[in-house]
Write a protein that holds these residues in place. Sequence first.
Motif, PDB file in Angstrom:
ATOM      1  N   ASN A   1       5.697  15.129 -26.887  1.00 39.75           N
ATOM      2  CA  ASN A   1       4.475  14.339 -26.903  1.00 39.75           C
ATOM      3  C   ASN A   1       3.652  14.702 -25.670  1.00 39.75           C
ATOM      4  N   CYS A   2       2.431  15.206 -25.909  1.00 41.62           N
ATOM      5  CA  CYS A   2       1.630  15.682 -24.767  1.00 41.62           C
ATOM      6  C   CYS A   2       1.361  14.569 -23.780  1.00 41.62           C
TER       7      CYS A   2
ATOM      8  N   PHE B   1      -7.321  12.348 -25.088  1.00 42.34           N
ATOM      9  CA  PHE B   1      -6.845  13.047 -26.296  1.00 42.34           C
ATOM     10  C   PHE B   1      -5.401  13.506 -26.205  1.00 42.34           C
ATOM     11  N   LEU B   2      -4.568  12.804 -25.453  1.00 49.66           N
ATOM     12  CA  LEU B   2      -3.183  13.259 -25.346  1.00 49.66           C
ATOM     13  C   LEU B   2      -2.285  12.464 -26.286  1.00 49.66           C
ATOM     14  N   GLY B   3      -1.330  13.163 -26.885  1.00 50.52           N
ATOM     15  CA  GLY B   3      -0.433  12.509 -27.833  1.00 50.52           C
ATOM     16  C   GLY B   3      -1.042  12.372 -29.208  1.00 50.52           C
ATOM     17  N   MET B   4      -2.023  13.224 -29.524  1.00 51.03           N
ATOM     18  CA  MET B   4      -2.691  13.125 -30.823  1.00 51.03           C
ATOM     19  C   MET B   4      -1.771  13.497 -31.981  1.00 51.03           C
ATOM     20  N   CYS B   5      -0.918  14.506 -31.773  1.00 51.65           N
ATOM     21  CA  CYS B   5      -0.115  15.010 -32.889  1.00 51.65           C
ATOM     22  C   CYS B   5       0.740  13.900 -33.475  1.00 51.65           C
TER      23      CYS B   5
ATOM     24  N   LEU C   1      -4.814   8.291 -24.821  1.00 49.10           N
ATOM     25  CA  LEU C   1      -5.084   8.874 -26.136  1.00 49.10           C
ATOM     26  C   LEU C   1      -6.571   8.932 -26.432  1.00 49.10           C
TER      27      LEU C   1
END
Lengths: 202, 210
Positions: free
Chosen positions: A123-124, A22-26, A18
């Motif tokens: 989830n990215c 920057f993955l799973g920011m939403c 994260l």
Amino acid sequence: MENLISIFVDSVFVGNILLAYFLGMCSFLAVSKNLQTSLGLGIAVVFVLTITTPVNWLIYRYLLAPGALAWAGLPDVDLSFLKLILFIAIIAGIVQMVEMVIDRYSQALYNALGVFLPLITVNCAVLGVSLFMVERSYTFAETVVYGVGSGIGWLLAIVSMATIKIKLRYADVPEGLQGFGINMITTGLMAMAFMLFSGITL
Amino acid sequence: MSTALVKITRTETYRTVSDALWQNNPISKQVLGICSSLAVTVQMNTAIVMALALTAVVACSNLIISLMRKMIPRNIRIIVEVAVIATLVIIADEVLKAFMYNISKQLSVFVGLIITNCIVMGRAETFAMSNPPLKSFVDGMANGIGYGSILVGVSFFRELLGSGKILGFPVVPQALYDMGYMDMGLMLLAPGAFIVIGLFVWLEHAILNR
């Protein structure tokens, strides 16, 4: 063994899925309002990552990678371009299966994780970890460690964000910065703190 | 001239675009799709390519899903949407690999992650499922541009402050370096992206609320 430990430490801290990628920011921004729910979602992500990453590794290794179909007598076939669609399908399928199994065998766990499981498909971080594992050509053992480590790193990030947000309620934030703006800046400071672990070499 | 301008500003297309750029910007207002957006903002050229790839995918997926909207059974629509989006992303990925190999190497997994980008899913689900094809196409285009505007804006500051370049060309004069000016290494790292986007949103709020 040392290699595995260093992959684990790297995926939890320095290369945090994260804070560094920057993955799973939403879902991170949407769910971190409440400590209890963010803990639940975090554990669900660890759970799903631990299962999906190794499964995707096997699929990639024995079906998609260039030359992977040699066992079926087709050594020249390269299906690696199909990995995006197959990975997302497998993630969605596994999430659905995990949900049904938990529902059948552990009502308590289902009540705790149930609502979050469908969210995880999009989830990215989950798809991201599978794609990174292909890109870095990890072995099976490394993939397992990387999957678990990334999940724990994500859990750590969302739980710390939730606790910081509790403190933020008492802070006097400038008007235009309230909400999204201050969340991003707080995350930035947190990312800086996590980067300090880059001094650790194993 | 001015009447022509008024005519343009009154069309529905214009309103869709300006809405997605300002009042309802997917990133800064709806907090969607930040996942894949920040990692590619170290340099402007990767950010621009990413913005173009995403715009193409959202516009086409909106168009296709809108064309099929009467045929898709209600309860399996998510799977259909994901399949359409994933196919388009694979095409975008292969096109980038064929024509811009170096940039596609730098973008690495982030093109693939357009599949899970909430903007694409969100527009397909909320707009394309209930609107005619052309309108959906314009809406997808507008949202892609709105997303791209933030991406390019953030990457502009990160590249300028972080490495003293714009689109790869050095813009900070050597004289400044001689006087002791230094590039800000923090901007190139992950925390820089978070902080720049936070300040960006602050600026946007300040301008919109005045």
